[in-house]
Design a protein around this motif. Structure first.
Motif, PDB file in Angstrom:
ATOM      1  N   LYS A 126      47.290 -10.270 135.326  1.00  0.00           N
ATOM      2  CA  LYS A 126      46.230  -9.328 135.654  1.00  0.00           C
ATOM      3  C   LYS A 126      44.845  -9.966 135.561  1.00  0.00           C
ATOM      4  N   ARG A 127      44.624 -10.762 134.514  1.00  0.00           N
ATOM      5  CA  ARG A 127      43.300 -11.337 134.309  1.00  0.00           C
ATOM      6  C   ARG A 127      42.918 -12.228 135.489  1.00  0.00           C
ATOM      7  N   HIS A 128      43.888 -12.985 135.989  1.00  0.00           N
ATOM      8  CA  HIS A 128      43.589 -13.881 137.104  1.00  0.00           C
ATOM      9  C   HIS A 128      43.377 -13.122 138.405  1.00  0.00           C
ATOM     10  N   VAL A 129      44.075 -12.002 138.545  1.00  0.00           N
ATOM     11  CA  VAL A 129      43.823 -11.156 139.714  1.00  0.00           C
ATOM     12  C   VAL A 129      42.370 -10.713 139.697  1.00  0.00           C
ATOM     13  N   LEU A 130      41.930 -10.263 138.519  1.00  0.00           N
ATOM     14  CA  LEU A 130      40.556  -9.756 138.413  1.00  0.00           C
ATOM     15  C   LEU A 130      39.541 -10.855 138.681  1.00  0.00           C
ATOM     16  N   ILE A 131      39.798 -12.041 138.107  1.00  0.00           N
ATOM     17  CA  ILE A 131      38.858 -13.156 138.326  1.00  0.00           C
ATOM     18  C   ILE A 131      38.823 -13.516 139.801  1.00  0.00           C
ATOM     19  N   GLY A 132      39.984 -13.617 140.415  1.00  0.00           N
ATOM     20  CA  GLY A 132      40.064 -13.987 141.838  1.00  0.00           C
ATOM     21  C   GLY A 132      39.309 -13.005 142.699  1.00  0.00           C
ATOM     22  N   LEU A 133      39.553 -11.711 142.462  1.00  0.00           N
ATOM     23  CA  LEU A 133      38.890 -10.694 143.286  1.00  0.00           C
ATOM     24  C   LEU A 133      37.379 -10.713 143.058  1.00  0.00           C
ATOM     25  N   ALA A 134      36.975 -10.895 141.787  1.00  0.00           N
ATOM     26  CA  ALA A 134      35.540 -10.895 141.482  1.00  0.00           C
ATOM     27  C   ALA A 134      34.860 -12.077 142.176  1.00  0.00           C
ATOM     28  N   LEU A 135      35.490 -13.256 142.122  1.00  0.00           N
ATOM     29  CA  LEU A 135      34.909 -14.432 142.787  1.00  0.00           C
ATOM     30  C   LEU A 135      34.833 -14.207 144.294  1.00  0.00           C
ATOM     31  N   THR A 136      35.896 -13.603 144.849  1.00  0.00           N
ATOM     32  CA  THR A 136      35.905 -13.340 146.288  1.00  0.00           C
ATOM     33  C   THR A 136      34.748 -12.432 146.671  1.00  0.00           C
ATOM     34  N   ALA A 137      34.569 -11.364 145.889  1.00  0.00           N
ATOM     35  CA  ALA A 137      33.482 -10.436 146.187  1.00  0.00           C
ATOM     36  C   ALA A 137      32.126 -11.130 146.076  1.00  0.00           C
ATOM     37  N   LEU A 138      32.001 -11.975 145.035  1.00  0.00           N
ATOM     38  CA  LEU A 138      30.737 -12.685 144.823  1.00  0.00           C
ATOM     39  C   LEU A 138      30.427 -13.611 145.997  1.00  0.00           C
ATOM     40  N   LEU A 139      31.454 -14.377 146.426  1.00  0.00           N
ATOM     41  CA  LEU A 139      31.256 -15.301 147.542  1.00  0.00           C
ATOM     42  C   LEU A 139      30.954 -14.536 148.827  1.00  0.00           C
ATOM     43  N   GLY A 140      31.641 -13.408 149.023  1.00  0.00           N
ATOM     44  CA  GLY A 140      31.385 -12.589 150.208  1.00  0.00           C
ATOM     45  C   GLY A 140      29.950 -12.089 150.227  1.00  0.00           C
ATOM     46  N   LEU A 141      29.471 -11.653 149.049  1.00  0.00           N
ATOM     47  CA  LEU A 141      28.077 -11.183 148.953  1.00  0.00           C
ATOM     48  C   LEU A 141      27.111 -12.319 149.237  1.00  0.00           C
ATOM     49  N   LEU A 154      32.647 -19.116 152.865  1.00  0.00           N
ATOM     50  CA  LEU A 154      33.709 -18.196 153.283  1.00  0.00           C
ATOM     51  C   LEU A 154      35.093 -18.828 153.102  1.00  0.00           C
ATOM     52  N   LEU A 155      35.190 -20.140 153.383  1.00  0.00           N
ATOM     53  CA  LEU A 155      36.478 -20.813 153.181  1.00  0.00           C
ATOM     54  C   LEU A 155      36.863 -20.774 151.713  1.00  0.00           C
ATOM     55  N   THR A 156      35.865 -20.984 150.829  1.00  0.00           N
ATOM     56  CA  THR A 156      36.150 -20.919 149.391  1.00  0.00           C
ATOM     57  C   THR A 156      36.602 -19.519 148.999  1.00  0.00           C
ATOM     58  N   SER A 157      35.963 -18.504 149.599  1.00  0.00           N
ATOM     59  CA  SER A 157      36.337 -17.137 149.231  1.00  0.00           C
ATOM     60  C   SER A 157      37.780 -16.854 149.638  1.00  0.00           C
ATOM     61  N   SER A 158      38.237 -17.461 150.739  1.00  0.00           N
ATOM     62  CA  SER A 158      39.633 -17.273 151.116  1.00  0.00           C
ATOM     63  C   SER A 158      40.558 -17.899 150.075  1.00  0.00           C
ATOM     64  N   ALA A 159      40.124 -19.042 149.516  1.00  0.00           N
ATOM     65  CA  ALA A 159      40.929 -19.676 148.469  1.00  0.00           C
ATOM     66  C   ALA A 159      41.007 -18.779 147.238  1.00  0.00           C
ATOM     67  N   THR A 160      39.865 -18.203 146.835  1.00  0.00           N
ATOM     68  CA  THR A 160      39.909 -17.348 145.641  1.00  0.00           C
ATOM     69  C   THR A 160      40.735 -16.094 145.904  1.00  0.00           C
ATOM     70  N   MET A 161      40.666 -15.589 147.164  1.00  0.00           N
ATOM     71  CA  MET A 161      41.482 -14.427 147.505  1.00  0.00           C
ATOM     72  C   MET A 161      42.963 -14.781 147.428  1.00  0.00           C
ATOM     73  N   ALA A 162      43.317 -15.938 147.983  1.00  0.00           N
ATOM     74  CA  ALA A 162      44.716 -16.365 147.933  1.00  0.00           C
ATOM     75  C   ALA A 162      45.172 -16.498 146.476  1.00  0.00           C
ATOM     76  N   ALA A 163      44.274 -17.000 145.621  1.00  0.00           N
ATOM     77  CA  ALA A 163      44.620 -17.127 144.199  1.00  0.00           C
ATOM     78  C   ALA A 163      44.871 -15.752 143.583  1.00  0.00           C
ATOM     79  N   ALA A 164      44.033 -14.772 143.974  1.00  0.00           N
ATOM     80  CA  ALA A 164      44.212 -13.427 143.421  1.00  0.00           C
ATOM     81  C   ALA A 164      45.553 -12.846 143.853  1.00  0.00           C
ATOM     82  N   VAL A 165      45.917 -13.048 145.111  1.00  0.00           N
ATOM     83  CA  VAL A 165      47.196 -12.513 145.603  1.00  0.00           C
ATOM     84  C   VAL A 165      48.352 -13.190 144.871  1.00  0.00           C
ATOM     85  N   TRP A 166      48.219 -14.519 144.707  1.00  0.00           N
ATOM     86  CA  TRP A 166      49.274 -15.267 144.032  1.00  0.00           C
ATOM     87  C   TRP A 166      49.408 -14.791 142.576  1.00  0.00           C
TER      88      TRP A 166
END
Lengths: 565, 210
Positions: B90-105, B71-83
């Protein structure tokens, strides 16, 4: 209209440049999918009226049952379900949302000079959540009822009640999200959407009161949600969080519940105070006395309301030290309330008072709130509370605040803003008659209950010893007048929609931005976004204030110069 | 793409401010919601310290610790997506969000395994052979289920929100650069993370110091 410089004042006779919000369509779709804060306010008003009369019907049955000492009309079990229905519906589906979602929704955005609330779609969602929650609660009450009382005390609500507690709690839970969403919306609207020049210390006190209420809504309602959630998971999954057999402590539920439900009292009363302030200042033609003190009293009440919940638990077995501290804090919260009462009185002093229907309601509020508040101080002192706890004294006390003050303020606001909302005048004589009937009927109903409680009649019983009968008969007789008084406005307000004469934009010559636009207002509230360059309540110039007149003895200019730094 | 600004706002900066303020107010509300559970926990912990230690030692510390890391890692990927959103990548937003969703799952999957293990070890209130025979132990386990359950509900809502945002950014369905939506989503996700950071010591580290 000195406080609104940039606004045009369209003459009532000239054709309107824009359509009113009511002209945006009259089919069901245009109402159920609307994001207009004014239409949502009306959706809320209709919904809450329905709930008010359902809750009122339960109260009527209760009062009929109590005419005779024997429990002859309904069984003890049905009586429990009746007062639970009355409490649940009235608290969560009328009193809590009553003013914030109707006048708060309709008037607040206009009063700050905005064209809508900050999140219009969230606003509509709040209404759907309230309706969904209300339907769940109604279904639970219709299929079999709930017998725990509106407080859902554990372990009764978890281990012993066979009624539909889960469904009712789920209904209140869902409606709670509607309340939180409304609170978020109002807070952000006041922060972000004020008109140019509308500084914080220029906000009308009605806006301040809704703002403070919203803070309580946002920070207290989740405690109710979690308390109800713990009951529901206990009933559904047997988590036994409050089961004494497993070491659980039912008192903890009471703490969490009252951490919400005491601030909720101020959710119910603060908006009423705001409405009454607007009415009194308007019909006394005087600037509100002590505007800053009023603002800090409102905020003070909101903050202190979070630290007094333990006064509901003096006899629940909480520690004596806790009771002592909660008793002192409960006295402290009375101070800002008293400041407000004195300021209303001082506003009336020397004013050119006229007795329109809404003013009658506001004056009634003043008296009934004072009585309800003072008896609250009786109950905040531990020795008296131990004596009258769970008696009709408590019932009378909170009905003086909830019905005597809050419902009266609601009707006051309804009459005050009716011409703005509908563009029509209602029948003033009938409205005054209803206001007087309501005041008389209310006192007739609830004053005997103070005596009943002091004599020792406990609440929530459907039969009682014969010596109490005279007071119960008096109370029930008063309830007949009260019920009638609530039905009368339904008739003349409905008739006014068709037959009422046109009100014009500002029939009361009130200050405030909502009166600067047309009645009923256009979709976006203002044709030109307003700007504000003076303080609120500019009913006349400062040197015409009666206090100034008294000190200066006519030569007010010189005395004013003396006071200037 | 539709226009970013919408009524009743006259300019986009105010609209951003409103969305962020609204979410902060909502987060305050969420803290009180979890606060009710924390207070209940605290009061019972005070009443039954030894039962809480004994019952706390029964929770699956490895799964809980792995999930904390996830979960801590997912917060990092989320922060990266926001940044990345603020920087316009755009590509990094998508990667960040996808990683966040994956980690959340993944978190939810691990949590599911843990729940299965708990039930098979009779670690639920009212179980016939509940492992700890002390008053207050069942209350601890009741709170464990209530707290992790409510947290999981919040995480599920967050997952749906991330998935919808991912799809909408990909399809350019909204102005992700100028509106506050990514920022607001990030704030909510971090709150879920923050709640877990408090839950982890309360539920998993309790009674492990011996």
């Amino acid at each position: 209209m000195t406080d609104i410089a940039a606004l045009p004042e369209p003459h009532p006779a000239t054709p309107r440049p824009t359509r009113s919000y009511l002209g945006a369509g009259s089919d069901l779709r245009s109402w159920l999918l609307t994001t207009d804060h004014k239409r949502i306010a009306i959706l809320y008003a209709l919904t809450l009226t329905l709930f008010f009369f359902i809750g009122g019907a339960a109260a009527t049955l209760i009062r009929i049952e109590l005419i005779t000492p024997a429990g002859d009309l309904v069984s003890a079990d049905s009586y429990n379900k009746l007062f639970t229905l009355h409490g649940v519906i009235m608290v969560w589906f009328f009193l809590v949302p009553a003013i914030p979602t109707t006048f708060g929704n309709f008037i607040l955005p206009m009063a700050v000079g905005a064209s809508d609330v900050a999140f219009p779609r969230l606003n509509l969602l709040s209404w759907y959540l309230t309706v969904a929650g209300g339907l769940l609660a109604l279904v639970s009450l219709l299929v079999g009822g709930v017998d725990t009382g509106w407080t859902f005390y554990t372990p009764y609500s978890t281990l012993y009640s066979n009624s539909y507690v889960t469904l009712a709690a789920a209904g209140v839970f869902v409606a709670g999200f509607g309340t939180i969403a409304t609170g978020v919306n109002m807070i952000v609207t006041v922060h972000v959407l004020r008109a140019r020049g509308m500084r914080w210390m220029r906000l009308p006190l009605f806006v301040w009161s809704i703002y403070a209420t919203s803070i309580i809504m946002v920070l207290a309602t989740p405690a109710l949600a979690v308390a109800l959630l713990m009951i529901v998971v206990d009933r559904l999954f047997g988590l036994s969080l409050f089961d004494p057999d497993q070491g659980g402590d039912p008192i903890i539920f009471q703490h969490v519940f009252w951490f919400y439900s005491h601030p909720a009292v101020y959710i119910m009363i603060l908006p009423g105070m705001g409405v009454v302030t607007e009415i009194i200042t308007c019909f006394a033609r005087r600037r509100v006395f002590g505007y800053e003190a009023m603002v800090f009293a409102i905020l003070g009440i909101a903050i202190f309301s979070f630290f007094v919940w333990g006064h509901h638990m003096f006899v629940s077995g909480q520690s004596a030290w806790a009771s002592l501290v909660f008793s002192i804090l409960s006295f402290v919260v009375a101070v800002p309330s008293a400041i407000k009462v004195f300021n209303w009185s001082a506003t009336l002093y020397g004013g050119h008072i006229t007795f329109e229907a809404s003013m009658l309601y506001a004056l009634g509020f003043l008296g009934l709130f004072t009585l309800g508040g003072l008896t609250g101080l009786f109950l905040a002192s531990i020795p008296i509370d131990v004596h009258v706890h769970d008696t009709y004294f408590v019932v009378a006390h909170f009905h003086y605040i909830m019905v005597g003050a809050m419902v009266t303020a609601f009707f006051g606001g309804l009459h005050f803003w009716w011409p703005k909302v509908t563009g029509r005048h209602y029948s003033e004589p009938w409205a005054r008659l209803a206001a007087i009937l309501m005041f008389v009927g209310f006192n007739f109903t609830f004053f005997p209950q103070f005596i009943l409680g002091y004599l020792g009649m406990p609440r929530r019983y459907h039969s009682y010893p014969p010596e109490f009968q005279i007071w119960h008969v008096l109370s029930s007789a008063g309830a007949v007048i009260l019920a009638l008084a609530y039905l009368v406005p339904l008739v003349y307000l409905t008739l006014s929609l068709r037959y009422g004469r046109r009100a014009g934009d500002n029939p009361w010559h009130a200050s405030g931005l909502e009166w600067a636009t047309t009645s009923p207002p256009p979709r976006d509230n203002f044709v030109i976004p307003p700007t504000v360059d003076t303080d609120p309540y500019a009913y006349h110039a400062a040197h015409e204030e009666p206090s100034e007149r008294d000190e200066s003895g006519g030569d007010h200019q010189s005395s004013r110069k003396d006071e200037m730094p | 793409m539709t226009e970013a600004r919408h009524d009743p706002f006259h300019d986009i900066a105010r609209q951003r401010h409103a969305a962020e303020l609204g979410l902060w107010v909502f987060l305050a509300s969420e803290l009180v919601f979890f606060g009710g559970l924390f207070v209940t926990y605290g009061l019972y912990r005070y009443a039954y310290p030894s039962a809480f230690e004994a019952a706390g030692a029964e929770t699956a510390i490895w799964l809980g610790t792995i999930n904390t890391a996830i979960l801590l890692t997912s917060s990092a990927t989320m922060a990266a997506a926001v940044w990345a959103g603020e920087a316009g990548h755009k590509r990094h937003v998508l990667i960040g969000l996808a990683l966040t969703a994956l980690l959340g799952l993944t978190f939810m999957g691990v949590k599911g395994v843990e729940y299965y293990k708990d039930i098979s070890e009779s670690l639920y209130p009212g179980a016939a052979d509940f492992p700890v025979d002390m008053p207050g132990a069942q209350v601890f386990v009741g709170l464990y289920w209530a707290m992790t359950g409510v947290h999981a509900v919040h995480l599920s809502i967050g997952l749906v929100a991330v998935a919808i945002t991912l799809w909408r950014v990909r399809a350019e369905r909204f102005d992700w650069q100028n509106t506050a939506l990514l920022h607001v989503l990030g704030l909510y996700w971090h709150l879920i993370d923050l709640i877990w950071i408090v839950l982890y010591p309360l539920l998993y580290l309790m009674g492990r110091s011996l």
